[in-house]
Write a protein that holds these residues in place. Structure first.
Motif, PDB file in Angstrom:
ATOM      1  N   PRO A  87      -4.067   6.149 -12.344  1.00 52.33           N
ATOM      2  CA  PRO A  87      -5.510   5.894 -12.239  1.00 52.33           C
ATOM      3  C   PRO A  87      -5.862   5.162 -10.938  1.00 52.33           C
ATOM      4  O   PRO A  87      -6.902   5.422 -10.333  1.00 52.33           O
ATOM      5  CB  PRO A  87      -5.815   5.009 -13.445  1.00 52.33           C
ATOM      6  N   GLU A  88      -4.982   4.256 -10.478  1.00 53.35           N
ATOM      7  CA  GLU A  88      -5.305   3.505  -9.266  1.00 53.35           C
ATOM      8  C   GLU A  88      -5.233   4.390  -8.013  1.00 53.35           C
ATOM      9  O   GLU A  88      -5.630   3.987  -6.924  1.00 53.35           O
ATOM     10  CB  GLU A  88      -4.400   2.270  -9.115  1.00 53.35           C
ATOM     11  N   GLN A  89      -4.744   5.643  -8.182  1.00 52.11           N
ATOM     12  CA  GLN A  89      -4.716   6.567  -7.041  1.00 52.11           C
ATOM     13  C   GLN A  89      -6.008   7.402  -6.973  1.00 52.11           C
ATOM     14  O   GLN A  89      -6.170   8.215  -6.067  1.00 52.11           O
ATOM     15  CB  GLN A  89      -3.512   7.514  -7.163  1.00 52.11           C
ATOM     16  N   SER A  90      -6.873   7.175  -7.961  1.00 52.13           N
ATOM     17  CA  SER A  90      -8.069   8.014  -8.096  1.00 52.13           C
ATOM     18  C   SER A  90      -8.932   8.035  -6.827  1.00 52.13           C
ATOM     19  O   SER A  90      -9.341   9.096  -6.349  1.00 52.13           O
ATOM     20  CB  SER A  90      -8.879   7.539  -9.310  1.00 52.13           C
ATOM     21  N   ALA A  91      -9.190   6.862  -6.247  1.00 55.67           N
ATOM     22  CA  ALA A  91     -10.047   6.796  -5.058  1.00 55.67           C
ATOM     23  C   ALA A  91      -9.393   7.550  -3.894  1.00 55.67           C
ATOM     24  O   ALA A  91     -10.064   8.312  -3.180  1.00 55.67           O
ATOM     25  CB  ALA A  91     -10.296   5.336  -4.676  1.00 55.67           C
ATOM     26  N   ALA A  92      -8.063   7.362  -3.725  1.00 55.42           N
ATOM     27  CA  ALA A  92      -7.348   8.049  -2.641  1.00 55.42           C
ATOM     28  C   ALA A  92      -7.370   9.558  -2.863  1.00 55.42           C
ATOM     29  O   ALA A  92      -7.549  10.347  -1.921  1.00 55.42           O
ATOM     30  CB  ALA A  92      -5.908   7.541  -2.571  1.00 55.42           C
ATOM     31  N   ARG A  93      -7.206   9.977  -4.133  1.00 60.17           N
ATOM     32  CA  ARG A  93      -7.243  11.407  -4.460  1.00 60.17           C
ATOM     33  C   ARG A  93      -8.599  12.000  -4.084  1.00 60.17           C
ATOM     34  O   ARG A  93      -8.689  13.041  -3.439  1.00 60.17           O
ATOM     35  CB  ARG A  93      -7.033  11.613  -5.975  1.00 60.17           C
ATOM     36  N   MET A  94      -9.685  11.285  -4.518  1.00 56.73           N
ATOM     37  CA  MET A  94     -11.032  11.785  -4.247  1.00 56.73           C
ATOM     38  C   MET A  94     -11.285  11.880  -2.749  1.00 56.73           C
ATOM     39  O   MET A  94     -11.857  12.860  -2.268  1.00 56.73           O
ATOM     40  CB  MET A  94     -12.076  10.875  -4.893  1.00 56.73           C
ATOM     41  N   SER A  95     -10.837  10.868  -2.018  1.00 52.34           N
ATOM     42  CA  SER A  95     -11.084  10.843  -0.580  1.00 52.34           C
ATOM     43  C   SER A  95     -10.315  11.975   0.126  1.00 52.34           C
ATOM     44  O   SER A  95     -10.845  12.652   1.015  1.00 52.34           O
ATOM     45  CB  SER A  95     -10.700   9.460  -0.055  1.00 52.34           C
ATOM     46  N   TRP A  96      -9.066  12.223  -0.309  1.00 47.72           N
ATOM     47  CA  TRP A  96      -8.279  13.295   0.321  1.00 47.72           C
ATOM     48  C   TRP A  96      -8.874  14.666  -0.015  1.00 47.72           C
ATOM     49  O   TRP A  96      -8.953  15.552   0.840  1.00 47.72           O
ATOM     50  CB  TRP A  96      -6.813  13.202  -0.135  1.00 47.72           C
ATOM     51  N   MET A  97      -9.342  14.843  -1.274  1.00 52.07           N
ATOM     52  CA  MET A  97      -9.953  16.111  -1.668  1.00 52.07           C
ATOM     53  C   MET A  97     -11.219  16.370  -0.831  1.00 52.07           C
ATOM     54  O   MET A  97     -11.487  17.493  -0.423  1.00 52.07           O
ATOM     55  CB  MET A  97     -10.325  16.100  -3.158  1.00 52.07           C
TER      56      MET A  97
END
Lengths: 277, 277
Positions: free
Chosen positions: A191-201
């Motif tokens: 879950p703490e990777q969520s922001a990084a995932r969204m930004s990379w997408m």
């Protein structure tokens, strides 16, 4: 300050979720049939309340031939009890009316509003919690054009213009980006990777054009995901190049195998020929 | 049969009416500020619930400088009583949350759903009655692009393409068509004329292009309405021609008046000159 300027006087445009929700549709004419299509496209469980003689051609077709109406009650609206469902008088999740009876419409509307049930009365804007617009659909993509009741026919004309501006592969691109996101979630599930995932997408969607995104497939998705580790987005050309390179060794294997088969066959034929002689 | 083919799996796109309705917005960050803009553009009465230290730059600006937040409660969400409004614990008409606290979000969602209050929890799709999309606004025209949560960033890219496809004068055209409809309702006010009115308005909108409709004004609207009596739509060129012709007699009047003034003045001057001599 560079914040967007407020522009009051509009509506709140939203995508209502109806999967498995129970909706009552009162009426069976052309407008009601149009509403039915919108409801079934949103996976609603639809009950149609309408006297048999009130059913139009399309509604008849949807009920009898296509059988997409979950429940048809062959009665005209006459009393409040018809506005609840099930044996225990449970509430519908939404009520729509499209009948030529302003008094009944107003009654259904007041009843629904008192119970916080979202309600739309066709052609009677002041009675509505919400309006419909003119809609474009391309797979998972939906676009609604609304004029807040000021120009429904003009909305249709504008919709046609917009349809021409949406490339046919847009639906594919959205599906493929969905697959990429699922694949990413598998290699970066926390879950703490969520922001990084969204930004990379976001970076991926802004680096690749819509037609390039539509070309993503099972082979190229892992190649794009390689960029995730150092938070870069591989260029489209680079991924397509790697995809070809990835094909090349396999092609060589196939060629070698075929060469083996052919030469073996040749030897056997030669030996057989010699034996025969 | 040529009825539209059903395409399940979508949402029901609607224009929710919020004029004067009370909405609770829990949160004060960037996402909450974006929601506030959507709500105020739909004329909602907005209460923001957020600890002062949770307010982002934009929300602070909207509260303190623009003062568009109807009520600001400087507390974090901690208990259910905060989800009702007024002294008698009345219900809000809609609740939105945009906070980084999944547990609180889930609690607010369950509470709202149990009370049939439409609810949206940012970034937690399964908890939502509805989703937001990417929106274009041109006066009374609103367009929403929704990917059903599958590609919010792609939706933004598609929205930009669509923005380029909507001519700048489209908002004007919708306003002008609204004026034409009001003027028509004045000369054909009876309810039984409603179908004929709608059909004639459709003809007008389909005969004139959007840029031509945007040119409608107080002078040309009566000229277009002349077609109503025999249910025809005057051509754009014809109306513009009549508008010029309508100007011409006035121009002639003005010219004659000026000629009158000039010649009278000349005679007076001549007489005065003679008397003086």
């Amino acid at each position: 300050m560079s914040y967007p300027t407020l522009e009051p006087g509009g509506s709140l445009l939203i995508a209502w979720q109806l999967r498995g929700r129970r909706v009552l549709l009162v009426g069976g004419g052309e407008v009601a049939a149009g509403r039915l299509v919108l409801l079934k496209n949103a996976d609603a469980h639809v009950t149609v309340l309408c006297a048999p003689e009130g059913l139009g051609k399309e509604m008849k077709y949807r009920i009898e031939v296509e059988q997409v109406v979950d429940k048809y009650i062959p009665e005209p609206y006459s009393r409040e009890e018809q506005l609840t469902c099930g044996e225990n008088g449970e509430m519908y999740d939404m009520i729509l009316t499209a009948i030529d009876d302003p008094e009944a419409s107003r009654e259904i509307c007041a009843w629904s509003r008192a119970r916080h049930i979202p309600v739309n009365v066709a052609d009677v804007p002041p009675e509505c919690d919400f309006y419909f617009g003119s809609v474009i659909r391309r797979g998972p993509l939906q676009v609604m054009v609304s004029t807040g009741g000021k120009g429904p026919r003009l909305a249709r004309q504008i919709r046609q213009r917009l349809e021409n501006a949406i490339p046919s592969y847009t639906g594919d691109a959205i599906e493929r980006v969905g697959s990429l996101r699922s694949a990413l979630r598998k290699i970066a599930p926390r879950p703490e990777q969520s922001a990084a995932r969204m930004s990379w997408m976001t970076d991926v969607c802004e680096t690749w054009t819509i037609d390039q995104l539509a070309e993503l497939d099972d082979e190229s998705i892992p190649l794009v995901l390689e960029g995730w580790h150092d938070r870069t987005v591989p260029a489209y050309s680079q991924v397509m190049q790697s995809k070809r390179n990835w094909h090349w060794p396999r092609m060589q294997n196939v060629a070698s195998f075929l060469l083996g088969v052919t030469s073996t066959a040749a030897i056997i034929v030669a030996l057989a020929h010699r034996t025969h002689r």
